[in-house]
Enzyme design. Sequence first.
Site, mmCIF file in Angstrom:
data_model
loop_
_atom_site.group_PDB
_atom_site.id
_atom_site.type_symbol
_atom_site.label_atom_id
_atom_site.label_comp_id
_atom_site.label_asym_id
_atom_site.label_seq_id
_atom_site.Cartn_x
_atom_site.Cartn_y
_atom_site.Cartn_z
ATOM 1 N N ARG A 72 -35.175 61.328 -15.330
ATOM 2 C CA ARG A 72 -35.774 60.261 -14.538
ATOM 3 C C ARG A 72 -36.076 60.732 -13.116
ATOM 4 O O ARG A 72 -35.228 61.334 -12.453
ATOM 5 C CB ARG A 72 -34.822 59.058 -14.476
ATOM 6 C CG ARG A 72 -34.434 58.542 -15.843
ATOM 7 C CD ARG A 72 -33.255 57.579 -15.762
ATOM 8 N NE ARG A 72 -32.064 58.256 -15.245
ATOM 9 C CZ ARG A 72 -30.935 57.628 -14.914
ATOM 10 N NH1 ARG A 72 -30.862 56.311 -15.040
ATOM 11 N NH2 ARG A 72 -29.898 58.301 -14.457
ATOM 12 N N ARG A 79 -45.955 57.837 -7.877
ATOM 13 C CA ARG A 79 -46.217 56.436 -7.542
ATOM 14 C C ARG A 79 -47.519 56.378 -6.745
ATOM 15 O O ARG A 79 -47.625 56.972 -5.668
ATOM 16 C CB ARG A 79 -45.057 55.855 -6.740
ATOM 17 C CG ARG A 79 -45.346 54.518 -6.063
ATOM 18 C CD ARG A 79 -45.668 53.387 -7.050
ATOM 19 N NE ARG A 79 -44.677 53.197 -8.067
ATOM 20 C CZ ARG A 79 -43.558 52.486 -7.905
ATOM 21 N NH1 ARG A 79 -43.287 51.921 -6.735
ATOM 22 N NH2 ARG A 79 -42.715 52.343 -8.917
ATOM 23 N N ASN A 126 -46.429 48.587 -11.772
ATOM 24 C CA ASN A 126 -45.438 47.784 -11.066
ATOM 25 C C ASN A 126 -46.128 46.700 -10.254
ATOM 26 O O ASN A 126 -46.902 47.003 -9.342
ATOM 27 C CB ASN A 126 -44.611 48.678 -10.144
ATOM 28 C CG ASN A 126 -43.804 49.699 -10.939
ATOM 29 O OD1 ASN A 126 -42.672 49.443 -11.304
ATOM 30 N ND2 ASN A 126 -44.400 50.852 -11.210
ATOM 31 N N ARG A 158 -41.988 61.610 -7.358
ATOM 32 C CA ARG A 158 -40.530 61.493 -7.362
ATOM 33 C C ARG A 158 -39.994 62.480 -8.404
ATOM 34 O O ARG A 158 -40.151 62.282 -9.607
ATOM 35 C CB ARG A 158 -40.143 60.051 -7.672
ATOM 36 C CG ARG A 158 -40.641 59.086 -6.581
ATOM 37 C CD ARG A 158 -40.742 57.667 -7.040
ATOM 38 N NE ARG A 158 -41.706 57.527 -8.115
ATOM 39 C CZ ARG A 158 -41.861 56.394 -8.824
ATOM 40 N NH1 ARG A 158 -41.130 55.341 -8.578
ATOM 41 N NH2 ARG A 158 -42.754 56.357 -9.783
ATOM 42 N N GLU A 179 -46.394 53.099 -16.237
ATOM 43 C CA GLU A 179 -46.027 51.725 -15.882
ATOM 44 C C GLU A 179 -46.983 51.211 -14.808
ATOM 45 O O GLU A 179 -47.588 51.990 -14.069
ATOM 46 C CB GLU A 179 -44.582 51.633 -15.361
ATOM 47 C CG GLU A 179 -43.526 51.968 -16.387
ATOM 48 C CD GLU A 179 -42.102 51.701 -15.880
ATOM 49 O OE1 GLU A 179 -41.948 50.975 -14.877
ATOM 50 O OE2 GLU A 179 -41.170 52.233 -16.491
ATOM 51 N N LYS A 199 -36.901 52.977 -23.711
ATOM 52 C CA LYS A 199 -36.473 52.224 -22.532
ATOM 53 C C LYS A 199 -36.662 50.728 -22.751
ATOM 54 O O LYS A 199 -37.542 50.307 -23.509
ATOM 55 C CB LYS A 199 -37.234 52.686 -21.290
ATOM 56 C CG LYS A 199 -38.750 52.590 -21.358
ATOM 57 C CD LYS A 199 -39.363 53.225 -20.109
ATOM 58 C CE LYS A 199 -40.873 53.243 -20.155
ATOM 59 N NZ LYS A 199 -41.458 53.879 -18.959
ATOM 60 N N LYS A 215 -44.118 47.205 -17.929
ATOM 61 C CA LYS A 215 -44.239 48.275 -18.920
ATOM 62 C C LYS A 215 -45.320 47.961 -19.951
ATOM 63 O O LYS A 215 -46.161 48.802 -20.256
ATOM 64 C CB LYS A 215 -42.885 48.524 -19.577
ATOM 65 C CG LYS A 215 -41.864 49.067 -18.568
ATOM 66 C CD LYS A 215 -40.510 49.233 -19.143
ATOM 67 C CE LYS A 215 -39.561 49.880 -18.133
ATOM 68 N NZ LYS A 215 -39.382 49.067 -16.903
ATOM 69 N N ASP A 241 -47.396 54.037 -11.950
ATOM 70 C CA ASP A 241 -46.557 55.208 -12.205
ATOM 71 C C ASP A 241 -47.310 56.139 -13.142
ATOM 72 O O ASP A 241 -47.722 55.724 -14.237
ATOM 73 C CB ASP A 241 -45.220 54.796 -12.818
ATOM 74 C CG ASP A 241 -44.296 54.137 -11.799
ATOM 75 O OD1 ASP A 241 -44.614 54.164 -10.602
ATOM 76 O OD2 ASP A 241 -43.256 53.595 -12.212
#
Length: 317
Positions: A234, A211, A284, A226, A282, A161, A126, A274
């Site tokens: 979310r 993604r 990842n 997503r 984000e 978060k 993050k 993301d």
Amino acid sequence: MSIKLAVVMDPIESIHFKKDSTLAMLMAAQSRGWELSYIEQQGLYLDDGKAMCRCQKLTVADDPQNWFAKEEPQLKSLADFDVILMRKDPPFDNEYIYSTYILEAAEKEGVLIVNKPQSLRDCNEKVFATQFPQCCTPVLVTGDITLLKQFHDKHKDVIYKPLDGMGGSSIFRVKPGDPNRSVILETLTNHGKQQIMAQRFIPEIIEGDKRILVIDGKPVEYALARVPAVQETRGNLAAGGTAKGIPLTDRDRWICDQVGPSLKEKGLIFVGLDVIGDYLTEINVTSPTCIKELDAAFDLDIGGALMDCISAKLGKH
């Protein structure tokens, strides 16, 4: 001579066959005639400073009833492998950090580690995104509850978060006048003792949390959007989101251009960005997923592209 590849992962018995990206990678490596070995995190160790492991030779199959076979465990030096995939899922805890130390010892002996152990430690998924503010929605990282409330007062609709969550866990959307704001912040920050992230809410989440998979700084041509379930914020598949493949937009490509050189410099060979709407949220780096979904949607071979990249790097190694 065949490339010797080892993978550090969670128990292969418990993976989701239909979706597991690590399995897709292993299938691609095996199809190239590479020799596979399987290591669980607790099988990594140091012996007089030498990186060692308890491992098992592995074969994989495209069979939802019987997707792997392991031989008897043996003790080996990690230096016996050409490449090691670090695919252990979070939590990113002390045990994970200790594993990166062991993998780093193997790296010093000439083993290619995907992704680079130091960068796995340095690049919180993050916080790392905040190194590219030109790509991000307004964002704040702090444990100071007063500052977090001021951020909400300014932006009205925000996401709070934790910095160490995955799969959409413990993500809160706080709208104007939410009476639960204080207790949410007290809980997430442990009464001001832990840093968390606040982001301005991005309404384009209704179109999906994209993604984007990146191999050695270059994006795959399609993203997996997503889409949140009804009455959900979310988009994470683990939180009930549904997936659809979409082409990259010009803005997506621009974000990848901004981030890609840094990923390559840091030895982050396989990464998942993301993106919601026009904003990076984000990066990842631990065990990015969505290979199988994108392969199926667009007849791709992302695992194969990753293995080709690794093979090229081993040629230079």
